[in-house]
Design an enzyme around this catalytic site. Structure first.
Site, short mmCIF file in Angstrom:
data_model
loop_
_atom_site.label_atom_id
_atom_site.label_comp_id
_atom_site.label_asym_id
_atom_site.label_seq_id
_atom_site.Cartn_x
_atom_site.Cartn_y
_atom_site.Cartn_z
N SER A 13 0.37 133.42 -42.64
CA SER A 13 0.05 134.58 -42.79
C SER A 13 -1.32 135.26 -42.18
CB SER A 13 0.16 135.49 -44.21
OG SER A 13 -0.77 135.02 -45.12
N ALA A 34 -12.47 121.14 -47.85
CA ALA A 34 -11.25 120.72 -47.43
C ALA A 34 -10.60 120.09 -48.68
CB ALA A 34 -11.08 120.08 -46.14
N HIS A 52 -7.63 124.26 -37.22
CA HIS A 52 -8.60 124.93 -38.12
C HIS A 52 -9.95 124.46 -37.86
CE1 HIS A 52 -6.26 126.50 -42.24
NE2 HIS A 52 -5.22 126.26 -41.18
#
Length: 182
Positions: A13, A34, A52
Site C-alpha cells: 500500500s 529493520a 527499500h
C-alpha cells in the site's frame, strides 16, 4: 515530548514510503530499524530489502533489531528518529514464545515507548480484513498483531492508514475507541 507515529495498511500500500516521508520531515538523524534478518537462501526477500535500501537517503543508519526493540528505543536520543519497519515482522520473531513470554515482550515495548526520548515511527501490517487463517499459528499472529497495533494506536501522536493510494489521518478522521481495561 517525542513523536510516536503509527503507519498501517495492507500489503504493497505504500506504508514504508509514507513512513520514510515522515522520517525525512522530522529533520533529525534517522535510524532505520529493520526487524528482519537477511537469509542467504531467500533471494526474493533480499530483492525487497534492496529496493527499500535504494529508496532511503544514504545518511540514514540501519540497524537489524529482530527482537530487542524495546532496548533500541530506550537507547534512542532526542536528536534521533527511529523508523521501525515492520511491527509484524518483529512480532513474527516471537511466535514461538508462549503467551506469558509474549506479554512480557509486548509490555517491555510499550514501557519503552512511554519513556522514549527519540521520535519513533512504526510501520505495521493490517491483518484480519479477510478470511480467518486456517491454521493456529496464523490466527496467533493475526490476533497478537491486531492487539499490539491497537495499543500503539491509542498512545500514538499520529496514526495513518495507507490504502488505495491515500494516507488517511485517523487521529483527525476517526473517533478513538475506548481503551481496554487491564
Amino acid at each position: 515530548m517525542a513523536e510516536l507515529i503509527l503507519v498501517t495498511g495492507p500489503a504493497r500500500s505504500g506504508k514504508s514510503e509514507w513512513a520514510e516521508h515522515w522520517a525525512d520531515k522530522m529533520q533529525k538523524s534517522v535510524i532505520y530499524i529493520a526487524t528482519s534478518t537477511l537469509s542467504a537462501e531467500d533471494t526474493e526477500w533480499q530483492e525487497r530489502v534492496q529496493k527499500h535500501r535504494q529508496r532511503r537517503p544514504s545518511t540514514w543508519q540501519t540497524q537489524e533489531v529482530p527482537r530487542k526493540l524495546a532496548l533500541a528505543i530506550q537507547q534512542g536520543q532526542h536528536s534521533q528518529c527511529l523508523l521501525v519497519d515492520s511491527l509484524g515482522t518483529w512480532l513474527a520473531n516471537f511466535l514461538d514464545d508462549d503467551d506469558t513470554a509474549w506479554q512480557h515482550s509486548q509490555d517491555e515495548l510499550l514501557a519503552a515507548l512511554a519513556t522514549a526520548e527519540c521520535d519513533v515511527i512504526f510501520v505495521a501490517e493490517e491483518t484480519g480484513w479477510g478470511l480467518v487463517p486456517a491454521y493456529p499459528l496464523g490466527r496467533l499472529f493475526r490476533d497478537r498483531l491486531g492487539s499490539l497495533v491497537r495499543q500503539i494506536g491509542q498512545i500514538a501522536t499520529q496514526v495513518y492508514l495507507i490504502t488505495g493510494g491515500y494516507a488517511l489521518d485517523l487521529k483527525h478522521l476517526g473517533t478513538p475507541f475506548p481503551k481496554k481495561s487491564p
